[in-house]
Design a protein around this motif. Sequence first.
Motif, short mmCIF file in Angstrom:
data_model
loop_
_atom_site.label_atom_id
_atom_site.label_comp_id
_atom_site.label_asym_id
_atom_site.label_seq_id
_atom_site.Cartn_x
_atom_site.Cartn_y
_atom_site.Cartn_z
N VAL A 31 -64.42 17.76 12.29
CA VAL A 31 -64.66 19.07 11.70
C VAL A 31 -65.18 20.04 12.75
CG1 VAL A 31 -65.82 20.22 9.80
CG2 VAL A 31 -65.32 17.81 9.64
N ILE A 32 -65.81 19.46 13.79
CA ILE A 32 -66.64 20.31 14.62
C ILE A 32 -65.85 21.26 15.50
CG2 ILE A 32 -67.16 19.21 16.82
CD1 ILE A 32 -70.09 19.20 15.56
N ILE A 33 -64.67 20.83 15.97
CA ILE A 33 -63.92 21.71 16.88
C ILE A 33 -63.46 22.98 16.16
CG2 ILE A 33 -61.90 21.88 18.37
CD1 ILE A 33 -62.39 18.72 18.70
N PRO A 34 -62.81 22.86 14.97
CA PRO A 34 -62.48 24.09 14.25
C PRO A 34 -63.72 24.91 13.88
CG PRO A 34 -61.29 22.24 13.34
CD PRO A 34 -62.25 21.68 14.31
N SER A 69 -57.64 21.19 11.73
CA SER A 69 -57.42 20.10 12.70
C SER A 69 -56.21 19.26 12.31
CB SER A 69 -58.68 19.26 12.88
OG SER A 69 -59.12 18.73 11.68
N LEU A 70 -55.85 19.24 11.01
CA LEU A 70 -54.59 18.61 10.65
C LEU A 70 -53.44 19.34 11.32
CD1 LEU A 70 -52.98 16.58 8.90
CD2 LEU A 70 -52.88 18.32 7.13
N GLU A 94 -54.96 15.03 20.19
CA GLU A 94 -54.81 13.59 20.05
C GLU A 94 -55.97 13.03 19.22
OE1 GLU A 94 -53.50 11.70 23.71
OE2 GLU A 94 -54.52 9.88 23.03
N GLY A 95 -57.16 13.58 19.43
CA GLY A 95 -58.31 13.18 18.62
C GLY A 95 -58.08 13.48 17.15
N ALA A 96 -57.50 14.66 16.88
CA ALA A 96 -57.22 15.03 15.49
C ALA A 96 -56.25 14.03 14.87
CB ALA A 96 -56.66 16.44 15.43
#
Lengths: 312, 353
Positions: A156-159, B92-93, B323-325
């Motif tokens: 969640v943190i990056i967005p 992130s999706l 890639e993490g996502a």
Amino acid sequence: MAESILGKLGFGRASGVDKAGWGRTLAVAVVAFIYFLPVLFIIFTAFKPQGDALLVPPTLSPTSLFGLIPDHFVFKPTLENFGSVFSRSMTPDGAPEATGFDRYFFNSIFIASASVLLALVIGTLAAFGFSRYPLKGNDTYLFIILTTRMLPAIVVIIPVILMFRVVGLSGSYLGIIMLYTAFNLAFTIWMMKSFFDELSPDVEDAARIDGSSGMRVFFKICLPQVIAGLAATFVFGLILTWNEFLFALLLSGPDTRTVPVAMNQAVSSGGRGTDWTLLAAIETLFLIPVFLVTFFLQNHLLRGVTFGTVKR
Amino acid sequence: MTAVSSTLPTPRLTAVVAHNWKLAIAVAVVVSAISMAGLPAAVSFWVVGAAAALVAAAFTVNAYRRHYFGALLVAPAIAVLFVMNIFPLLWSLGLSFFAYQANQQTIRFVGLGNYVRILTNDLAAHATWGALINTAMFVVFTVSAQMIVGFLLAILFSKQFPLRKYLLILVLTPMMLSVVASGVFFTYYYDPTFGILSYVINSISGNQFILMSNKVGAVAGIVFADAWMWSPFVMLLVLAGLVSVPKYLYEAAAIDRISSWRQFWMITFPYIRGLLMLALLFRTIEAFKLADLVILLTKGGNDTLTISYHLIRIANEQNKTSEGAAISYLMLFMVIVLTNLYLYLANRRTQGA
């Protein structure tokens, strides 16, 4: 006398716990003490002189208990470490500087209590809605809410970082409080819903028939019965938010830094390895507020989920 | 003039908005589109926020007039969760279908490329599967340890005895410690040179004892620390169930001379089942995300890398955001399957009972 007769008929205190004597106390005390030992060691370390932290064999007790404990296990307690939490010299033989920990403690208290209370208010309302006025696809909503707790915070943190940067919320109280509120909501809703589901509908139905509004039923009848649930949810939420590290590390600014982040920086800065006594002193101070809150809410936790009302 | 208004009352503003929530949406969409196109992001955010508030107000009034109390009560929670959790998750999706790194400006659509890579590419897939197997192992060990220890502790505390309050808070304290501190102190307890554990075992056996030297020891150390910290959580939930069992049920059972084993299954268990299930559900979800203790105790050494720590390494340390996502959505898929299975079983049991 009257109470026991009524109790047998199923009236009076609907739920109760059996009594046990000092024998039980002794048995539980042994277990609880062993369970508590690692914490006790941290607290003792906070009182040790700086050089004592890594002695082999370790020093274990501040007193010799009238000669019961051999001298090489005894340390001289000092309060120095607690002073150096708030002000210490950052360079070798420099003058003591303020570390800003008073601010970090305030931040932790403010952010945790604001977000947990907010989540409790919003979440309890939602839980009551989910429990009493099921929507179309009620279970789907509940499941989606649960999935928000399933992924590691890092996803969640990056967005969220990008979003906060765009909006200008990064490093602000509002941003981190809203994020923690959302972080607590899933647990609050599921927990409070399970408490509302357990309530007997009889009293509520009676009140509705007598013409009480939905709001009155909620505040006067349902809410008083789930106080144990509210207390438990508050304690869990507080503990989780209080110690949250990753969000705080990546999203709090210099003014809104919380203690876990500052603690991590304080003990590992300078490349001299872990400062054990300082870490223990910070943790001991940091433990006090949440310990006190839990202690005072304990009566509600243990009172029993339902009391004094009609049982199913 | 007065005659007209008495025969045809002008609708109040709230009523207009309430019945025109579709209009409110249309206005909000147009206003937000214009502001996003023409204004700087920081300003347009608040404009869009105000438009959303207008729509929310229209919905609220509408729902209140039509007695949709359910929607009204649930709406604030859904709104907060949407902005802070669901929207970032969808973001992130989306990222998982692109090649994107947080420290670079370029972004390129790769479709399912990230997923194919983490599941089939030799090195990446090996790490992913290894981490998944380790995670499954940690979930089984830590959750069962927590459930057993938490349950036994709850049984110990289920009676009223002198000083109960003070002893209970001692057992609850491990949960209140910050992982930063307790994890670091566990490295000290396990330390081969300075640590207490090694000191005790060395002085008994005379041999040098290093707990973290192999996989079994490293896993045992992590499981022990995690179970120690989180068993009180299970204990509190079970205890809340145990104290809610009405006393007269036990008294009736005693009159009927029902054995205590059957008493437990017939009376106690139905009362604590819901809370036990809730504890199991939340501990399993948390155990699936186990990373902090692994980072502090082994740094993933001795084959103790968990999927969550693997993810942190890839997304944060190697900056492979997309890639993490992809890995996290693989995780989400697994947790959703598991949770659905669990909820299905839990619901079937409640309906059967």
